[in-house]
Design a protein around this motif. Sequence first.
Motif, mmCIF file in Angstrom:
data_model
loop_
_atom_site.group_PDB
_atom_site.id
_atom_site.type_symbol
_atom_site.label_atom_id
_atom_site.label_comp_id
_atom_site.label_asym_id
_atom_site.label_seq_id
_atom_site.Cartn_x
_atom_site.Cartn_y
_atom_site.Cartn_z
ATOM 1 N N GLN A 57 -14.494 8.512 12.268
ATOM 2 C CA GLN A 57 -13.268 7.791 11.914
ATOM 3 C C GLN A 57 -12.024 8.647 12.117
ATOM 4 O OE1 GLN A 57 -13.664 6.654 7.810
ATOM 5 N NE2 GLN A 57 -15.361 5.263 8.204
ATOM 6 N N TYR A 58 -10.912 7.942 12.311
ATOM 7 C CA TYR A 58 -9.581 8.538 12.234
ATOM 8 C C TYR A 58 -8.910 7.937 10.992
ATOM 9 C CZ TYR A 58 -9.838 9.709 17.262
ATOM 10 O OH TYR A 58 -10.188 10.191 18.499
ATOM 11 N N PHE B 135 -16.270 1.294 1.557
ATOM 12 C CA PHE B 135 -14.996 1.945 1.873
ATOM 13 C C PHE B 135 -13.919 1.351 0.977
ATOM 14 C CE2 PHE B 135 -11.184 2.893 4.362
ATOM 15 C CZ PHE B 135 -11.405 4.224 4.642
ATOM 16 N N ASP B 136 -13.730 1.940 -0.181
ATOM 17 C CA ASP B 136 -12.791 1.457 -1.192
ATOM 18 C C ASP B 136 -11.386 1.959 -0.858
ATOM 19 O OD1 ASP B 136 -11.233 0.991 -3.463
ATOM 20 O OD2 ASP B 136 -12.943 1.258 -4.810
ATOM 21 N N LEU B 137 -10.549 1.060 -0.386
ATOM 22 C CA LEU B 137 -9.195 1.437 0.029
ATOM 23 C C LEU B 137 -8.323 1.866 -1.149
ATOM 24 C CD1 LEU B 137 -8.616 -1.152 2.826
ATOM 25 C CD2 LEU B 137 -8.316 1.301 3.053
ATOM 26 N N GLY C 27 -9.503 -0.506 7.810
ATOM 27 C CA GLY C 27 -8.739 -0.906 6.640
ATOM 28 C C GLY C 27 -7.339 -0.345 6.701
ATOM 29 N N ALA C 28 -6.429 -1.008 5.981
ATOM 30 C CA ALA C 28 -5.029 -0.576 5.943
ATOM 31 C C ALA C 28 -4.496 -0.789 4.537
ATOM 32 C CB ALA C 28 -4.200 -1.366 6.951
ATOM 33 N N ALA C 29 -3.534 0.050 4.173
ATOM 34 C CA ALA C 29 -2.911 -0.077 2.855
ATOM 35 C C ALA C 29 -1.468 0.389 2.904
ATOM 36 C CB ALA C 29 -3.685 0.736 1.823
ATOM 37 N N LEU C 30 -0.665 -0.201 2.047
ATOM 38 C CA LEU C 30 0.684 0.278 1.789
ATOM 39 C C LEU C 30 0.630 0.901 0.408
ATOM 40 C CD1 LEU C 30 3.664 0.453 2.684
ATOM 41 C CD2 LEU C 30 4.032 -1.686 1.435
ATOM 42 N N VAL C 31 1.008 2.176 0.311
ATOM 43 C CA VAL C 31 0.745 2.955 -0.894
ATOM 44 C C VAL C 31 2.026 3.564 -1.448
ATOM 45 C CG1 VAL C 31 -0.661 4.839 -1.845
ATOM 46 C CG2 VAL C 31 -1.500 3.529 0.125
ATOM 47 N N ASP C 32 2.140 3.560 -2.776
ATOM 48 C CA ASP C 32 3.225 4.240 -3.475
ATOM 49 C C ASP C 32 2.833 5.704 -3.630
ATOM 50 O OD1 ASP C 32 5.330 5.058 -5.111
ATOM 51 O OD2 ASP C 32 4.435 4.188 -6.916
ATOM 52 N N ARG C 33 3.607 6.590 -3.004
ATOM 53 C CA ARG C 33 3.297 8.023 -3.004
ATOM 54 C C ARG C 33 3.399 8.636 -4.400
ATOM 55 N NH1 ARG C 33 6.831 10.552 1.127
ATOM 56 N NH2 ARG C 33 8.283 11.029 -0.519
ATOM 57 N N ILE D 59 -3.430 -4.185 0.321
ATOM 58 C CA ILE D 59 -4.636 -3.709 1.016
ATOM 59 C C ILE D 59 -5.122 -4.802 1.961
ATOM 60 C CG2 ILE D 59 -7.099 -3.201 0.688
ATOM 61 C CD1 ILE D 59 -6.386 -1.784 -1.888
ATOM 62 N N ALA D 60 -5.627 -4.371 3.122
ATOM 63 C CA ALA D 60 -6.291 -5.280 4.054
ATOM 64 C C ALA D 60 -7.526 -4.563 4.591
ATOM 65 C CB ALA D 60 -5.362 -5.671 5.197
ATOM 66 N N GLY D 61 -8.629 -5.282 4.687
ATOM 67 C CA GLY D 61 -9.850 -4.688 5.212
ATOM 68 C C GLY D 61 -10.615 -3.903 4.160
#
Length: 123
Positions: A79-80, A40-42, A19-25, A33-35
């Motif tokens: 996982q990594y 596994f809740d992104l 999975g991948a995400a673009l996140v606001d820090r 979100i993708a995947g």
Amino acid sequence: MPDMDVALKDAMQVDGAIGAALVDRGSGMALGIAGGDKDFDLSVASAANTEVIRAKLRTMEMLGLREKIEDILVTLDSQYHLIRPLTGRSGQGLFLYLALNKDRANLALARHQLKRIEGNLDI
């Protein structure tokens, strides 16, 4: 320049991507979100990894380190998890998050690909 959806799709092409995400820090909210799956809740992972970045930035400040974080790696049994703060002007305060299956991923290549994705990302 690729937009967020293209960047997340590219991140999911990395060998072993879960999975991948673009996140606001600032807020911990996933902007994209993708995947992921029901186990596994992104969105939860994105919010929690915001705390990882904040803790590292506080530590660096206490130590007087004036360097940028290139990425943060969390290694689990299977996982990594790669966390890459964006450094471009348009990406300030955001980070890319990528979870990988450890048995299928090449960590060095994944880091290189995430750096390339960041460089091409236009937000």
